[in-house]
Design an enzyme around this catalytic site. Structure first.
Site, PDB file in Angstrom:
ATOM      1  N   GLU A 243     -26.307  17.707   2.609  1.00 10.29           N
ATOM      2  CA  GLU A 243     -27.082  17.941   3.918  1.00 10.29           C
ATOM      3  C   GLU A 243     -28.183  18.821   3.601  1.00 10.29           C
ATOM      4  O   GLU A 243     -29.415  18.614   4.033  1.00 10.29           O
ATOM      5  CB  GLU A 243     -26.353  18.245   4.971  1.00 10.29           C
ATOM      6  CG  GLU A 243     -27.113  18.198   6.231  1.00 10.29           C
ATOM      7  CD  GLU A 243     -26.299  18.449   7.738  1.00 10.29           C
ATOM      8  OE1 GLU A 243     -24.995  18.284   7.518  1.00 10.29           O
ATOM      9  OE2 GLU A 243     -26.949  18.820   8.854  1.00 10.29           O
ATOM     10  N   ARG A 321     -19.581  24.457  16.220  1.00 13.48           N
ATOM     11  CA  ARG A 321     -18.733  23.062  16.356  1.00 13.48           C
ATOM     12  C   ARG A 321     -16.999  23.590  16.222  1.00 13.48           C
ATOM     13  O   ARG A 321     -16.438  23.021  16.587  1.00 13.48           O
ATOM     14  CB  ARG A 321     -19.056  22.169  15.251  1.00 13.48           C
ATOM     15  CG  ARG A 321     -18.417  20.834  15.562  1.00 13.48           C
ATOM     16  CD  ARG A 321     -18.928  19.597  14.571  1.00 13.48           C
ATOM     17  NE  ARG A 321     -20.097  18.831  15.109  1.00 13.48           N
ATOM     18  CZ  ARG A 321     -19.962  18.090  15.775  1.00 13.48           C
ATOM     19  NH1 ARG A 321     -18.800  17.425  16.179  1.00 13.48           N
ATOM     20  NH2 ARG A 321     -21.066  17.363  16.214  1.00 13.48           N
ATOM     21  N   ARG A 353     -17.659  17.742   5.920  1.00 12.74           N
ATOM     22  CA  ARG A 353     -16.892  16.613   6.652  1.00 12.74           C
ATOM     23  C   ARG A 353     -16.221  17.281   7.755  1.00 12.74           C
ATOM     24  O   ARG A 353     -15.147  17.894   7.783  1.00 12.74           O
ATOM     25  CB  ARG A 353     -15.940  15.768   5.657  1.00 12.74           C
ATOM     26  CG  ARG A 353     -15.642  14.481   6.366  1.00 12.74           C
ATOM     27  CD  ARG A 353     -14.905  13.512   5.332  1.00 12.74           C
ATOM     28  NE  ARG A 353     -14.994  12.330   5.736  1.00 12.74           N
ATOM     29  CZ  ARG A 353     -14.412  11.289   5.121  1.00 12.74           C
ATOM     30  NH1 ARG A 353     -14.218  11.649   3.731  1.00 12.74           N
ATOM     31  NH2 ARG A 353     -14.294  10.087   5.543  1.00 12.74           N
ATOM     32  N   THR A 453     -24.820  18.497  17.643  1.00 15.49           N
ATOM     33  CA  THR A 453     -24.793  19.562  18.815  1.00 15.49           C
ATOM     34  C   THR A 453     -26.408  19.844  18.993  1.00 15.49           C
ATOM     35  O   THR A 453     -26.564  20.519  20.244  1.00 15.49           O
ATOM     36  CB  THR A 453     -24.054  20.648  18.648  1.00 15.49           C
ATOM     37  OG1 THR A 453     -24.329  21.202  17.264  1.00 15.49           O
ATOM     38  CG2 THR A 453     -22.485  20.197  18.311  1.00 15.49           C
ATOM     39  N   GLU A 724     -16.122  11.435  10.202  1.00 19.73           N
ATOM     40  CA  GLU A 724     -15.292  12.661  10.018  1.00 19.73           C
ATOM     41  C   GLU A 724     -14.052  13.067  10.889  1.00 19.73           C
ATOM     42  O   GLU A 724     -13.225  13.640  10.228  1.00 19.73           O
ATOM     43  CB  GLU A 724     -16.216  13.757  10.535  1.00 19.73           C
ATOM     44  CG  GLU A 724     -17.444  13.852   9.654  1.00 19.73           C
ATOM     45  CD  GLU A 724     -18.588  14.767  10.424  1.00 19.73           C
ATOM     46  OE1 GLU A 724     -19.086  14.537  11.572  1.00 19.73           O
ATOM     47  OE2 GLU A 724     -18.791  16.076  10.378  1.00 19.73           O
TER      48      GLU A 724
END
Ligand code: MTE
Ligand code: HPA
Ligand code: MOS
Length: 776
Positions: A243, A321, A353, A453, A724
C-alpha cells in the site's frame, strides 16, 4: 462470427475461474520482473544501515564506484526535489537517510550498475562511519522511555465507564501481547522506471496504490503528477505490504532513471525486502473489564500500544482501526479505549490484511476467554451473552448503530454444521484420559467494518470503452494482487452489457486512464471499483439504447437489455451489431464511471460517526491437538462460515476465506519476528520465519459461505467485502490450543497464551499451568 447466441445466462454470482489462474499456473502471467527490459536498462540496489539508531559521520563510496559494472551511486544529495516519501506526516520518512539512521536496514544509498548482480555486490563495499545513539526497539522499551508517539492517538468513549465498573460484580485486568507479521508476498517489491520526453516518466511497479507511487515520484523529482504514469498489471501478493511500501523502490528507480536517462530497475532480495519494508504492527493491549455473574460485560477500559517503527506511515489509521474493532461483535454498555502508536527504532510498520482490526478483535476475545475461565463456562456461552442485539444494545464505541447484525444466525448455523457441542463433549472426555496429547476446540465470531475510515478514500473511477466490434475494454482504479478483483469487475460488466465474459478485456491499472485512485485496500476494491465500472457501463448503455430506439423508431422505454442481445421493439439486436451501428452513427461508446460510498462520515476529534457502510460477519470453529511434552501441535479440523452477502463469485470468495484463515492462523501461531539487542531483525528469511506450509492447513477444512445472506445495503450485486475479515478467524486455532493447555489444570486457570502461540509458548504455558495447579 456471432459469439453471443450461445449466451443465455449472466456470469454474475457464478464461480468463474480467476482470469490469471491458468497463466499463473503455467508461468505465463507477467510480473514486473518478467517484462522485456528496454534497451540499456540499468539496475539499482540499495545500501542499508548496519546500525539501529546512529548519526552518519561519513559515507565513503569510492570502492562502490570502482566496482566492476558500476555506473554510479545515489545518496540523499542526488534527490532532485524532496527527500521525502512520508505518506501521512510530512518529513518523517526520507528516501535515503541523510544525517541519521533510525532503524537497521534503512536505505542510505543506491548503486546503479549494468546488471543486478554487479549492483548487489558493489552495495556491500560501502564504508560508512556511524556514531551510535540510544535506541528503543520494542513496546516495553518505548513506554519505559516516556512513550513517544509517531502520530496523534485516538480515544473512543461511550457510556459511564466508572459507573459500569462500580456496578460490576467481577473485574478482570490483564495484558495481552499480539505479534507482528511479515507479508511474505511471493513477488518481492520491484519497480522499473522508464524516462520519457521532457520530464515524463513511466513506472512499472508492484503496488496496491499506483496513485501513491505517482504522487511520491512527482514529489521526489519535483515534477507535476501529470508527468508521471504508473502502470500495474498484477502483483504476486500484496496483503497491505504494497500500500505504501513500494514508494521507496519506485522513487529510487525514478531518481536513477532521471539522472542517467536510462530505464532503471530495482528489486531487493527476499531478506533485504524483509529488513527494509514495514510489517503488521505488534500490539500490547492492557485492559480492565467489569462483568456480572452471567459473564455479561458491563464496562471495558483498554489501551492499545503498537510498535509503529520510526515513522508514522499508516500507524494512525491502523491503530484507529484496532479501536474500531475493540468490540468485535460485542455490546459494551460502557467503554473507553485509547491508542498508543509508539515510535520505535524499527522499520516503519504498515498495513497488513485487517489493518489493525484483527489486533483489536483478538484483544476482545482475550477478555471473553478470561471471563469464561473465571466463571468456569464455555467461552462460546460468554460470547452469546454479549453479542450485539438487533434492535437494542447495538451502539458501537464510535456511536455507529449496528443495523445489519447477523452474528446470531452465523453462530447458530456454524455451531450446528460443525457439531460443536458434541465435539466439545468428546474432547473433554478425551482429555480426561489422555496423558500426553490434549485437545481443544473453539468457536469464534468476527464482525468487521467495511469502508476506509478516512472517508475521502471511499471513491473510485473506471474507464469503459466499447469498441466497434462489440468487445469491451475495462480499466478501473483497483489493482489485482491475486484476490480476484478484476474477474469480479469483468463479471459485473459482462452482466451489464449482456455479453459473454470473454468479451470483456481486463487491462492493467494505469494512472493515465483512471486518475486520483485510492489504494486497493480495506477490502473495498470490488465495492468501489465495480460500482464505478457499472456507472461507466450504464452511461454507455443509455446512449446505445437511445440510438437503438431512434434507429428502429421505437419508444426508448421499450428497450430491454438481456443476455443474448438487446430487445428493441420486436427485434433482438446483438450487442456487437448495435456497437457497430452506434459507431457508424457517431454515438460515443466510451465513458468514465465514478462511485463514492454513500452515508459514511467520521469525526475523529469527537470519536463519533458512521465510519462503516456495513459490517461483514463470519465465524470459525477450530480443533487442535497439542503434545504437552514438547508444545508441538496440529490443527485437526476447521469449519468456517463467512458472510459475503450475495457472492459475486463463490469460488473466488471461498479461496479468499481459505487463504485468509490460514494466513491468520500463521500470524497467531508460528510466525515470529525477532529483533536482537542491536535492533537487527534476525528472522528475515523462510529458514527462521515460519509461515504455514501446505502441511499446516487444517487436516479437515470446511469453508462455506452464508448463502442466506444478502447485503442490506445496495453494494454491488448485494455482495459484501471478503478480503480481510476472515483473516481474524485464524484466532479460533489459538483458542483451541488454549483450551488444550487449560486441560492440564482442569480448566480452572485461563492460559493467557500470548501470540504468536508458538510451540515454545504452548509448552511454557503447559508448565506454568501445571505448577499453578499443584501449588496450593
Ligand atoms: N488475496 C490475495 N490472493 N493476495 C493479496 O495480496 N490482499 C488482501 C485481500 N486478499 C490479498 C488478498 C488485502 S490486505 C486486502 S485489503 C484485499 O485483498 C484487497 O483487495 P479487495 O479490496 O479487492 O478485496
Ligand atoms: N484500511 C486499509 N487501508 C487503509 C485504510 C483503511 O482503513 N486507511 C488508509 N489505508
Ligand atoms: Mo489491505 S491491509 O487493506 O491492503
Amino acid at each position: 462470427m456471432n459469439r453471443q447466441s450461445a449466451i443465455t445466462a449472466s456470469p454474475l454470482h457464478v464461480s468463474v475461474p480467476h482470469d490469471s489462474a491458468i497463466k499463473q499456473v503455467a508461468g505465463r502471467a507477467d510480473y514486473v520482473d518478467d517484462l522485456a527490459e528496454p534497451e540499456g536498462t540499468l539496475h539499482a540496489y540499495l545500501g542499508l544501515s548496519s546500525r539501529v539508531h546512529a548519526e552518519i559521520v561519513s559515507i565513503d563510496l569510492d570502492a562502490v564506484r570502482a566496482a566492476p559494472g558500476v555506473v554510479g551511486v545515489l545518496t540523499a544529495a542526488d534527490i532532485p526535489a524532496e527527500n521525502d516519501i512520508s505518506t501521512v506526516h510530512k518529513h518523517d520518512e526520507p528516501v535515503f537517510a541523510d544525517r541519521v539512521v533510525e532503524h537497521h536496514g534503512q536505505a542510505i544509498f543506491a548503486v546503479i550498475a549494468l546488471d543486478r548482480e554487479a549492483a548487489r555486490r558493489a552495495a556491500r563495499l560501502a564504508r560508512i562511519a556511524y556514531r551510535d545513539l540510544p535506541h528503543l526497539t520494542d513496546i516495553a522499551a518505548a513506554r519505559a522511555a516516556g512513550g513517544r508517539l509517531v502520530t496523534e492517538p485516538l480515544k473512543l468513549e461511550r457510556g459511564d465507564v466508572e459507573a459500569g465498573f462500580a456496578a460490576s460484580t467481577h473485574r478482570v485486568a490483564g495484558s495481552v501481547t499480539i505479534g507482528g507479521q511479515e507479508h511474505f508476498y511471493l513477488e518481492s517489491q520491484v519497480a522499473l522506471a522508464i524516462p520519457g520526453e521532457d520530464d515524463e516518466i513511466t513506472i512499472q511497479a508492484s503496488t496496491q496504490h499506483p496513485t501513491e507511487i505517482q504522487v511520491m515520484v512527482a514529489q521526489v523529482l519535483g515534477i507535476p503528477h501529470a508527468a508521471v504514469t504508473v502502470n500495474m498489471r498484477r502483483m504476486g501478493g500484496g496483503f497491505g505490504g504494497k500500500e505504501t511500501q513500494g514508494n521507496l523502490f519506485a522513487c529510487v528507480a525514478a531518481v536513477a532513471a532521471r539522472k542517467y536517462r536510462r530505464a532503471v530497475k530495482l528489486r531487493p532480495d527476499r531478506d533485504d525486502d524483509f529488513s527494509i519494508t514495514g510489517k503488521r504492527h505488534d500490539f500490547v493491549v492492557d485492559y480492565e473489564v467489569g462483568y456480572d455473574d452471567e459473564g455479561r460485560i458491563q464496562a471495558v477500559a483498554a489501551t492499545y500500544a503498537a510498535r509503529s517503527g520510526y515513522s508514522a506511515d499508516l500507524s494512525g489509521p491502523v491503530t484507529d482501526r484496532a479501536l474500531f474493532h475493540c468490540d468485535n461483535a460485542y455490546w459494551y454498555p460502557a467503554v473507553r479505549v485509547q491508542s498508543q502508536p509508539l515510535k520505535t527504532n524499527t522499520v516503519s510498520n504498515t498495513a497488513f490484511r485487517g489493518f489493525g482490526g484483527p489486533q483489536g478483535i483478538v484483544a476482545a476475545e482475550r477478555w471473553i476467554e478470561d471471563i469464561a475461565y473465571a466463571l468456569g463456562k464455555d467461552p462460546l456461552e460468554i460470547r452469546k451473552a454479549n453479542f450485539y442485539g438487533t434492535d437494542s444494545n447495538n451502539i458501537t464505541p464510535y456511536h455507529q448503530v449496528v443495523e445489519d447484525n447477523v452474528i446470531h444466525r452465523v453462530i447458530a448455523d456454524l455451531e450446528e454444521s460443525s457439531e460443536y457441542q458434541a465435539r466439545r463433549r468428546a474432547i473433554l472426555d478425551f482429555n480426561r484420559t489422555s496423558r500426553v496429547l490434549r485437545k481443544g476446540i473453539a468457536l469464534v465470531p468476527v464482525k468487521f467494518g467495511i469502508s476506509f475510515t478516512a472517508t475521502w478514500h471511499n471513491q473510485a473511477g473506471a474507464l469503459v470503452h466499447v469498441y466497434r466490434d462489440g468487445s469491451v475494454h475495462l480499466s478501473h482504479g483497483g489493482t489485482e494482487m491475486g484476490q480476484g478483483l478484476h474477474i469480479k469487475v469483468a463479471q459485473v460488466l459482462a452482466d451489464a452489457f449482456g455479453v459473454p465474459l470473454d468479451r470483456v478485456k481486463i487491462t492493467a491499472s494505469n494512472t493515465g486512464k483512471v486518475p486520483n485512485t485510492s489504494a486497493t485496500a480495506a477490502s473495498s476494491g470490488t465495492d468501489l471499483n465495480a460500482m464505478a465500472a457499472l456507472d461507466g457501463a450504464n452511461q454507455i448503455k443509455a446512449r446505445m439504447s437511445a440510438h437503438a430506439a431512434r434507429l428502429h423508431g421505437v419508444d426508448p422505454a421499450g428497450i430491454v437489455w438481456q443476455f443474448g442481445g438487446i430487445r428493441v421493439g420486436d427485434r433482438l439486436m446483438h450487442f456487437d451489431e448495435l456497437a457497430t451501428s452506434c459507431w457508424m452513427h457517431r454515438v460515443q461508446l466510451s465513458a468514465a464511471g465514478f462511485y463514492m460510498t454513500p452515508e459514511i462520515y467520521w469525526d475523529r476529534s469527537t470519536g463519533r460517526g458512521r465510519p462503516f457502510y456495513y459490517f461483514a460477519y463470519g465465524a470459525a470453529c477450530a480443533e487442535a491437538t497439542i503434545d504437552t511434552l514438547t508444545g508441538e501441535y496440529q490443527v485437526d479440523r476447521a469449519d468456517v462460515l463467512e458472510d459475503v452477502g450475495r457472492s459475486l463469485n463463490p469460488a473466488i470468495d471461498i479461496g479468499q476465506v481459505e487463504g485468509a484463515f490460514v494466513q491468520g492462523m500463521g500470524w497467531l501461531t508460528t510466525e515470529e519476528l525477532w529483533w536482537d539487542q542491536k535492533g537487527q531483525l534476525r528472522t528475515h528469511a523462510p529458514s527462521t520465519y515460519k509461515i504455514p506450509l501446505a502441511s499446516d492447513v487444517p487436516r479437515v477444512f470446511n469453508v462455506r459461505l452464508a448463502e442466506w445472506s444478502v447485503n442490506k445495503k445496495p453494494a454491488i450485486g448485494r455482495s459484501k467485502a471478503v478480503g480481510e475479515p476472515p483473516l481474524v478467524l485464524g484466532y479460533s486455532v489459538v483458542e483451541a490450543l488454549s483450551m488444550a493447555v487449560a486441560s492440564v489444570a482442569d480448566y480452572r486457570i485461563a492460559p493467557r497464551l500470548d501470540m504468536p502461540a508458538t510451540p515454545e509458548r504452548v509448552l511454557f504455558a503447559v508448565e506454568r499451568l501445571r505448577r499453578a495447579a499443584t501449588t496450593p
